[in-house]
Design an enzyme around this catalytic site. Structure first.
Site, PDB file in Angstrom:
ATOM      1  N   GLU A  65       0.473  -1.393  -0.076  1.00  0.00           N
ATOM      2  CA  GLU A  65       0.189  -0.077  -0.107  1.00  0.00           C
ATOM      3  C   GLU A  65       0.892   1.031  -0.001  1.00  0.00           C
ATOM      4  O   GLU A  65       1.996   1.074   0.390  1.00  0.00           O
ATOM      5  CB  GLU A  65      -1.133   0.224   1.533  1.00  0.00           C
ATOM      6  CG  GLU A  65      -2.111   0.742   1.081  1.00  0.00           C
ATOM      7  CD  GLU A  65      -2.933   1.670   2.799  1.00  0.00           C
ATOM      8  OE1 GLU A  65      -3.451   1.878   2.840  1.00  0.00           O
ATOM      9  OE2 GLU A  65      -1.822   0.306   3.996  1.00  0.00           O
ATOM     10  N   LYS A 124      -9.314   2.581  -2.093  1.00  0.00           N
ATOM     11  CA  LYS A 124     -10.304   2.355  -0.926  1.00  0.00           C
ATOM     12  C   LYS A 124     -11.361   2.247  -0.112  1.00  0.00           C
ATOM     13  O   LYS A 124     -12.027   3.190  -0.392  1.00  0.00           O
ATOM     14  CB  LYS A 124      -8.851   2.501   0.387  1.00  0.00           C
ATOM     15  CG  LYS A 124      -9.033   1.995   0.842  1.00  0.00           C
ATOM     16  CD  LYS A 124      -7.588   2.014   2.274  1.00  0.00           C
ATOM     17  CE  LYS A 124      -7.661   1.934   3.103  1.00  0.00           C
ATOM     18  NZ  LYS A 124      -6.289   2.429   4.323  1.00  0.00           N
ATOM     19  N   CYS A 172      -5.500  -3.000   2.849  1.00  0.00           N
ATOM     20  CA  CYS A 172      -5.235  -2.518   4.138  1.00  0.00           C
ATOM     21  C   CYS A 172      -6.285  -3.255   5.045  1.00  0.00           C
ATOM     22  O   CYS A 172      -6.355  -4.112   5.335  1.00  0.00           O
ATOM     23  CB  CYS A 172      -4.066  -1.517   4.580  1.00  0.00           C
ATOM     24  SG  CYS A 172      -3.530  -1.579   6.001  1.00  0.00           S
TER      25      CYS A 172
END
Length: 260
Positions: free
Chosen positions: A39, A110, A144
């Site tokens: 990331e 995300k 994540c």
């Protein structure tokens, strides 16, 4: 197909340094069909992106996305990793790029922003899941904190492998290990987690990148070192397992309501 994890030690807010380090790691790794970076691999986890995030257009021409395109062409392989991006509309997104060898790409923004770290104060959350097909394998793209939310990751028999790129800190590494295996088992898929090493202004990172089989077994891992690791994803074995033990056929059917 071969997938290689690149567990890099990210230098804070220095894209050029991180590009050089990633290129060196790729050159030393075995040939692969895909290389996956962590990331925000070019900057570190910049929860306050002002002055750090790359402009969308510039990144594609001479920045980190351009580097990914060039590397994909040179290696004749896909390159995957997320970047802090300032869009043409002026919004900040944590965007995971999947770059094909011909330079075309897909992306995922995300969805679950890490509010504990203030990511939600500056970034705009994505509201679309992205599944990419490459060399006969369907990959779902995740970032994540998404790992903690099984509904968003639920396999509707529409993907074969899920990729989580991360800056997952050392104190919570046991959670990372447990959830990667859980996502592989409950979704009957390969779970691919790529974390980083090193430090940023807030946290320490000690890796734990791994590829987990649909049986929950570790196929490849990087441990706590700055290193690469490779595993082969066999679709024939996956299909035989799903046919023999058809868990996905008994899944609950539901739809996800988008946040308003």
């Amino acid at each position: 197909m071969k997938v290689t994890l690149l567990q890099t030690n990210i230098t804070w807010a220095e894209p050029s340094d991180n590009q050089r380090n990633a290129e060196e790691m790729i050159s030393q790794a075995q040939d692969s069909d895909m290389y996956i970076l962590p990331e925000m691999w070019s900057t570190g986890f910049a929860t306050q992106p002002h002055g750090i995030a790359e402009d969308e257009e510039a990144s594609g021409k001479s920045g980190s996305l351009a580097w990914m395109k060039d590397m994909a062409a040179r290696k004749k392989a896909a390159i995957c990793g997320s970047l802090a991006i300032r869009t043409c509309e002026g919004q900040y997104v944590n965007r995971l790029f999947f770059v094909f060898p011909d330079g075309t790409y897909r992306h995922y923004d995300k969805h679950h922003l890490f509010s504990m770290g203030g990511e939600n104060a500056h970034y705009t959350a994505g509201d679309e899941r992205t599944i990419v097909e490459y060399k006969g394998v369907r990959f779902m793209l995740m970032i994540c904190y998404d790992l903690r939310f099984p509904v968003w990751s639920r396999n509707s028999n529409d993907y074969d492998a899920v990729i989580y790129v991360a800056n997952w800190p050392t104190p919570r590494l046991a959670v990372w290990d447990a959830l990667l295996k859980a996502r592989a088992l409950e979704n009957q898929c390969f779970a691919i987690g790529v974390n980083r090493t090193g430090t940023d202004p807030n946290c320490e990172y000690t890796g734990g990148s791994a590829i987990i089989s649909p049986y929950g077994k570790v196929m490849a891992e990087c441990g706590n070192d700055t290193k690469a690791a490779t595993a082969n994803l066999c679709m024939e074995e996956l299909q035989r397992f799903r046919k023999k033990f058809p868990v996905l056929d008994d899944r609950d059917n539901f739809s996800i309501q988008k946040n308003k």
